[in-house]
Write a protein that holds these residues in place. Structure first.
Motif, PDB file in Angstrom:
ATOM      1  N   THR A   1      41.202  26.152  50.846  1.00 42.30           N
ATOM      2  CA  THR A   1      40.246  27.077  51.479  1.00 42.30           C
ATOM      3  C   THR A   1      39.076  27.424  51.005  1.00 42.30           C
ATOM      4  O   THR A   1      39.045  27.602  49.651  1.00 42.30           O
ATOM      5  N   PHE A   2      37.921  27.776  51.704  1.00 40.26           N
ATOM      6  CA  PHE A   2      36.833  28.001  50.941  1.00 40.26           C
ATOM      7  C   PHE A   2      36.803  29.272  50.534  1.00 40.26           C
ATOM      8  O   PHE A   2      37.038  30.502  51.142  1.00 40.26           O
ATOM      9  N   ALA A   3      36.339  29.335  49.110  1.00 37.57           N
ATOM     10  CA  ALA A   3      36.192  30.644  48.463  1.00 37.57           C
ATOM     11  C   ALA A   3      35.199  31.407  48.796  1.00 37.57           C
ATOM     12  O   ALA A   3      34.187  30.948  49.250  1.00 37.57           O
ATOM     13  N   PRO A   4      35.172  32.805  48.768  1.00 38.75           N
ATOM     14  CA  PRO A   4      33.832  33.658  49.062  1.00 38.75           C
ATOM     15  C   PRO A   4      32.760  33.147  48.362  1.00 38.75           C
ATOM     16  O   PRO A   4      32.931  32.866  47.087  1.00 38.75           O
TER      17      PRO A   4
ATOM     18  N   VAL B   1      37.573   9.957  45.107  1.00 40.11           N
ATOM     19  CA  VAL B   1      36.247  10.373  46.168  1.00 40.11           C
ATOM     20  C   VAL B   1      37.099  10.820  47.634  1.00 40.11           C
ATOM     21  O   VAL B   1      36.419  11.666  48.215  1.00 40.11           O
ATOM     22  N   ASP B   2      38.282  10.097  47.727  1.00 39.23           N
ATOM     23  CA  ASP B   2      38.784  10.234  49.162  1.00 39.23           C
ATOM     24  C   ASP B   2      39.991  11.376  48.771  1.00 39.23           C
ATOM     25  O   ASP B   2      40.891  11.552  49.699  1.00 39.23           O
ATOM     26  N   GLY B   3      39.865  12.174  47.875  1.00 38.21           N
ATOM     27  CA  GLY B   3      40.838  13.286  47.767  1.00 38.21           C
ATOM     28  C   GLY B   3      42.360  12.980  47.224  1.00 38.21           C
ATOM     29  O   GLY B   3      43.121  13.902  47.250  1.00 38.21           O
ATOM     30  N   LYS B   4      42.491  11.675  46.737  1.00 34.25           N
ATOM     31  CA  LYS B   4      43.877  11.581  46.679  1.00 34.25           C
ATOM     32  C   LYS B   4      44.018  11.422  44.977  1.00 34.25           C
ATOM     33  O   LYS B   4      43.185  11.590  44.290  1.00 34.25           O
ATOM     34  N   PHE B   5      45.552  11.534  44.694  1.00 33.17           N
ATOM     35  CA  PHE B   5      45.898  11.736  43.130  1.00 33.17           C
ATOM     36  C   PHE B   5      47.184  11.325  42.941  1.00 33.17           C
ATOM     37  O   PHE B   5      48.040  11.034  44.031  1.00 33.17           O
ATOM     38  N   SER B   6      47.672  10.903  41.742  1.00 25.16           N
ATOM     39  CA  SER B   6      49.099  10.501  41.544  1.00 25.16           C
ATOM     40  C   SER B   6      49.240  11.167  40.111  1.00 25.16           C
ATOM     41  O   SER B   6      48.497  11.075  39.312  1.00 25.16           O
ATOM     42  N   PHE B   7      50.749  11.355  39.959  1.00 27.17           N
ATOM     43  CA  PHE B   7      51.022  11.532  38.611  1.00 27.17           C
ATOM     44  C   PHE B   7      52.735  11.132  38.589  1.00 27.17           C
ATOM     45  O   PHE B   7      53.404  10.893  39.587  1.00 27.17           O
TER      46      PHE B   7
ATOM     47  N   GLU C   1      39.655  23.199  54.764  1.00 30.89           N
ATOM     48  CA  GLU C   1      39.961  23.761  55.826  1.00 30.89           C
ATOM     49  C   GLU C   1      39.471  22.952  57.318  1.00 30.89           C
ATOM     50  O   GLU C   1      40.123  22.982  58.368  1.00 30.89           O
ATOM     51  N   ASP C   2      38.500  21.923  56.974  1.00 26.35           N
ATOM     52  CA  ASP C   2      37.796  21.231  57.887  1.00 26.35           C
ATOM     53  C   ASP C   2      38.573  19.800  57.882  1.00 26.35           C
ATOM     54  O   ASP C   2      38.100  18.820  58.413  1.00 26.35           O
ATOM     55  N   GLN C   3      39.697  19.632  57.282  1.00 23.48           N
ATOM     56  CA  GLN C   3      40.720  18.358  57.174  1.00 23.48           C
ATOM     57  C   GLN C   3      39.743  17.213  56.522  1.00 23.48           C
ATOM     58  O   GLN C   3      40.007  16.030  56.693  1.00 23.48           O
ATOM     59  N   GLN C   4      38.802  17.642  55.564  1.00 22.05           N
ATOM     60  CA  GLN C   4      38.057  16.875  54.840  1.00 22.05           C
ATOM     61  C   GLN C   4      38.676  16.763  53.473  1.00 22.05           C
ATOM     62  O   GLN C   4      38.993  17.757  52.949  1.00 22.05           O
ATOM     63  N   PRO C   5      38.450  15.427  52.817  1.00 24.88           N
ATOM     64  CA  PRO C   5      39.070  15.128  51.358  1.00 24.88           C
ATOM     65  C   PRO C   5      38.327  15.903  50.415  1.00 24.88           C
ATOM     66  O   PRO C   5      37.104  16.133  50.469  1.00 24.88           O
ATOM     67  N   VAL C   6      38.935  16.545  49.229  1.00 24.02           N
ATOM     68  CA  VAL C   6      38.236  17.232  48.276  1.00 24.02           C
ATOM     69  C   VAL C   6      38.317  16.590  46.949  1.00 24.02           C
ATOM     70  O   VAL C   6      39.290  16.215  46.483  1.00 24.02           O
ATOM     71  N   TYR C   7      37.086  16.025  46.585  1.00 24.67           N
ATOM     72  CA  TYR C   7      37.142  14.969  45.240  1.00 24.67           C
ATOM     73  C   TYR C   7      36.796  16.115  44.092  1.00 24.67           C
ATOM     74  O   TYR C   7      36.483  17.161  44.171  1.00 24.67           O
ATOM     75  N   ASN C   8      37.290  15.212  42.880  1.00 19.20           N
ATOM     76  CA  ASN C   8      36.908  15.926  41.779  1.00 19.20           C
ATOM     77  C   ASN C   8      37.809  17.214  41.433  1.00 19.20           C
ATOM     78  O   ASN C   8      37.245  18.000  40.686  1.00 19.20           O
ATOM     79  N   SER C   9      38.773  17.405  41.950  1.00 18.30           N
ATOM     80  CA  SER C   9      39.486  18.719  41.793  1.00 18.30           C
ATOM     81  C   SER C   9      40.674  18.345  40.853  1.00 18.30           C
ATOM     82  O   SER C   9      41.276  17.363  40.734  1.00 18.30           O
ATOM     83  N   LEU C  10      40.968  19.380  40.003  1.00 17.58           N
ATOM     84  CA  LEU C  10      41.918  19.352  39.036  1.00 17.58           C
ATOM     85  C   LEU C  10      43.440  19.667  39.428  1.00 17.58           C
ATOM     86  O   LEU C  10      43.575  20.850  40.065  1.00 17.58           O
TER      87      LEU C  10
END
Length: 883
Positions: free
Chosen positions: A100-103, A58-64, A36-45
């Motif tokens: 978005t941030f989960a509760p 680390v910079d939130g990027k992926f490819s397939f 939500e803060d426009q920051q990259p999210v790393y290590n997400s599946l």
């Protein structure tokens, strides 16, 4: 020849294989995951159709890789502490995913005697989330702010009661809390609040008996509101004494002066009270009687872009107006802070200003959130159109691919009958695809026209809504509004009915119909034959597309109806915060004129109209209240003027004089006083100019007290010495305001002179409480300033110190000037004050003129100083007397 044929067939086969390989080659899809803060999210599946295909860097990027990116439908991204909100193609092969941030939750349980306790409501004091109820196993799960940390001083509330820390055990690793309620032993599990260091009065109390409860002289009162949060900055009255709660909802009071019967809080009712005699605390739970506020609507995106856009625009309009009101209030409080020199008032104003600022920040954040949702919705619309265009391009590409296949099939058909058969099948497929393409193209063109039309109508609704809310007297512009509405929907009749709660009727003013403007008509809300009353009472929209057939569903039959009646009718209730304010209606002569789009537009207009009607009602109520208050203040001014010395009385006792008297508000905190008294055969004249604490109504009350005390001291008690008069006035003010036993810190500054004629001249005795006098002698042609004592009348914190006096002997036509500090403290546009030195120069340079000319000079310089929109800072009094 055979060899040539074989070579030719082999070449064609290789070309066919290569073409199919190129067609079937996978394509690379890239993307980025942000929060939500426009920051990259790393290590997400990253999952595609239920299978993990990538992990973000680390910079939130992926490819397939995938065979056809345009057919991606089921994409999901998982990261602990987050939940996926949406994803979209930024271009043909780049995906942007928003998380978005989960509760954040805290698990817990409530035990008593080692057994779980169900049905208890649990909450953390100060947290905005609602209380939760324990289940049959005594377990609960609390939602907390993402950055909130449970500390050792965190207060848990069970059924509204604070729980002592010794009954709370928190495991930070498991994020779990265990609350153990004490056994039934006659004590209540109230909060263990740290004792405050207070200075108790030097009173020796005997040891209480076993059956008595010893109460310390100082009791700390803690006030909680409906959500068990500390109620700060509340005004609490106890025996006509006022106390203000601090940010923890606390204030201190002597225990022996407190009882529930004399405990009052404006606009709130006391639900219950509890005492903690061990720590000398009293807990008070209050309610404003509103029954809770309406929760925010959790706006979710849907395919109905128009309805969502209208709702967001209405929300933004409300937030803009609320922000403007908050800024005005902040400006007003800031100006008061600049003017108010009382530390206590200043602290209270600063606290209020801080809360206003926080409210403004929260309002702006909510506006930015609504703006973001609007931008996001428009982005989705653009993405949908872009995806449709991409689909068309892809279909064209597929068409080209099929054409390539067709050519290949023709070549292969020359080789074998099987390839000819395959070519025939593909030809059939191509025809079907062409038909599908034409159908899809038609649907896309129609959808594009609907989107463009919907967008234009949304802009029109916004413009009409702004016309509604732009004026408080919207009923005067009904004809213009009807013309604007006619551009969207057919409406021969357009009107707004406002509920009159006193007459219990819906009043329509300037309703537009075929006969023109109907100035006024009304219907009772109990009229069973009125569609407007039906809509108002049921608080739901009423839509009729054929009055003759559908009217029996809403009104009884049997009453004769007009021959010419509108067949298509819409009524919608105007609701603000669950309160129905009136109805809005559109009507057409022809049947079946209103569809879903028309209804959606009218719903949006109803939102704007609700705001406009609410503003209209508030404006009317405020106007009436303001007139009532102003009339009362003018009557109070008449009373205040009655206690001032009359012009005729002053002319009888002095050759010449002038009085420059300007109040900041309708009533004044300044007053001037005169008495003539015969003492031992000698006539004495007393003049005082008094500046009371504050201005307006508070200052006026102080002036009434001061005037009454001076009359009593001189007329009744017979005191004529100026020192004794000020000492008696000081005692009288403190006794009248009970300053020895209360927090009152009001007072007044005084310049007092006593005059009596002797053979050698006029003898003057002067005593001043923080006010000087100016003396101009005709012999020396000089102006002398005689200072008073640096002590005021009243004020609880002042030390007892005797006043002093000055004695003068003046001759005929010498002049004495008395004034308050209002003239010298007045600022101009550059925040520059007139000042004491300039006042002295003004008096000295005009002293040779007549008293009337001197008054004109003072007024002219004052008016030039505050030219423009500069507000008068304080009450102003300048008095000149020629002996």
């Amino acid at each position: 020849m055979k060899q040539l044929s074989k070579s030719y067939i082999l070449t064609l086969f290789l070309l066919l294989t290569t073409a199919f390989s190129l067609i079937a080659q996978d394509k690379v899809v890239k993307g980025i995951v942000i929060d939500e803060d426009q920051q990259p999210v790393y290590n997400s599946l990253v999952y595609l159709d239920g299978n993990q295909v990538a992990t973000t860097s680390v910079d939130g990027k992926f490819s397939f890789t995938t065979a056809n990116p345009s057919k991606i439908r089921n994409l999901n991204v998982i990261k602990r502490g987050y939940k996926m909100q949406t994803w979209a193609f930024e271009n043909s092969n780049v995906i942007k995913v928003l998380l978005t941030f989960a509760p954040v939750y805290i698990d817990g349980e409530i035990l008593k005697d080692g057994k779980p306790v169900p049905g208890k409501y649990v909450k953390i004091s100060g947290q905005k989330f609602n209380a939760v109820k324990t289940n049959n196993k005594g377990a609960f799960q609390l939602i907390i702010d993402r950055n909130y940390k449970v500390q050792s001083n965190t207060i848990f509330l069970v059924d509204g009661d604070p729980i002592k820390q010794k009954y709370v055990e928190y495991n930070s690793q498991l994020s779990k809390v265990t609350i153990t309620l004490p056994s039934e032993n006659g004590k209540t599990a109230t909060a263990k609040v740290a004792k405050k260091k207070t200075t108790s009065p030097s009173v020796v109390k005997s040891k209480p008996k076993e059956d008595d409860i010893y109460v310390d002289p100082i009791l700390v009162v803690v006030v909680y509101d409906e959500d068990i949060s500390p109620a700060d900055s509340l005004n609490v009255r106890i025996d006509e004494k006022n106390f203000i709660t601090d940010k923890n909802g606390e204030f201190e009071v002597y225990a022996d002066s407190l009882s529930e019967a004399n405990f009052e809080i404006d606009d709130y009712s006391i639900i219950k009270t509890k005492y903690d005699y061990e720590d000398n605390y009293m807990f008070v739970y209050i309610s404003d009687g509103s029954g809770g506020s309406q929760g925010e609507t959790n706006m979710e995106y849907s395919e109905n872009f128009q309805a969502v856009f209208n709702s967001l625009e209405a929300e933004k309009q409300l937030l803009q107006e609320n922000g403007a009101n908050l800024r005005k209030e902040i400006q007003k409080i800031s100006e008061k802070l600049d003017k108010d020199i009382n530390p206590k008032n200043k602290k209270s104003l600063e606290s209020y200003l801080e809360r206003l600022t926080n409210s403004l920040i929260e309002n702006e954040l909510r506006y930015e959130e609504a703006q973001y949702k609007t931008s996001q919705m428009l982005e989705r619309m653009r993405n949908q159109i872009s995806n449709q265009e991409t689909t068309i391009v892809q279909i064209e590409e597929e068409k080209e691919e099929v054409e390539t296949e067709r050519m290949l099939y023709f070549v292969v058909a020359a080789i074998s009958l099987i390839l000819i058969f395959v070519f025939y099948k593909n030809s059939q497929k191509l025809k079907e695809q062409r038909d599908d393409l034409q159908e899809i193209t038609g649907r896309l063109e129609k959808a594009n026209e609907e989107v463009v039309k919907s967008h234009e109508e949304m802009l029109s609704v916004k413009d009409i809504g702004q016309k509604f809310t732009a004026t408080l007297d919207f009923d005067k512009h009904m004809l213009d509004l009807q013309e604007s509405v006619m551009e969207l929907v057919p409406a021969n009749t357009f009107g707004i009915g406002i509920y009159n709660k006193f007459d219990k009727r819906l009043e329509f003013r300037n309703q537009v119909s075929d006969i023109g403007l109907e100035n006024y008509y009304s219907v009772s809300i109990s009229d069973a034959y009125s569609l407007a009353s039906w809509c108002f009472n049921n608080e739901v929209e009423l839509i009729i597309n054929n009055f003759d057939e559908e009217s029996p569903l809403y009104i009884p039959q049997g009453r004769s109806l007009p021959t010419k009646i509108n067949q298509s009718i819409i009524y919608m209730p105007l609701i603000v915060e669950t309160k129905v304010l009136g109805v809005i209606t559109m009507q057409s002569k022809e049947p079946n004129q209103y569809n879903d789009i028309n209804i959606s537009n009218l719903k949006a207009l109803a939102s704007y109209a609700s705001i406009a009607v609410a503003n209209y009602i508030s404006y009317k109520e405020l106007s009436e209240k303001n007139k009532s208050i102003t009339d009362s203040m003018r009557y109070a001014k008449t009373i205040q003027n009655a206690i001032l010395p009359s012009e005729s009385l002053l002319k009888e006792n002095f050759n010449e004089h002038f009085i420059l008297y300007r109040s900041k508000d309708i009533v004044s905190g300044d007053f001037y006083w005169f008495k003539r008294k015969e003492v031992n055969g000698t006539v004495m004249k007393f003049i005082a100019v008094v500046d009371c604490t504050g201005h307006g109504v508070p200052g006026a009350f102080m002036s009434m007290i001061g005037n009454a005390l001076l009359n009593d001291i001189v007329n009744v008690k017979g005191i004529t010495d100026t020192v004794e008069i000020l000492n008696a006035l000081n005692v009288g003010v403190k006794e009248s305001l009970q300053q020895e036993n209360s927090m009152n810190d009001d007072g007044m500054d005084v310049a007092l002179i006593a005059m009596k004629e002797e053979k050698d001249g006029v003898h003057i005795q002067f005593s001043g409480a923080k006010r000087p006098i100016f003396v101009y002698t005709q012999k020396k042609k000089e102006l002398e300033v005689i200072q008073g004592d640096i002590k005021s009348i009243g004020y609880s914190s002042r030390k007892n110190k005797e006043f002093t006096d000055h004695h003068l002997v003046l001759q005929k036509d010498d002049i004495i000037y008395l004034s308050t500090d209002g003239y010298v403290d007045q600022n101009n546009a550059n925040r520059e004050k007139i000042g004491s030195l300039k006042l002295k120069d003004i008096i000295a340079s005009n002293a040779s003129k007549t008293m009337a000319e001197q008054e004109e000079a003072l007024e002219e310089i004052l008016d030039q100083h505050i030219v423009g929109e500069i507000e008068q800072r304080d009450d102003i009094t300048v008095m000149g007397v020629k002996v």
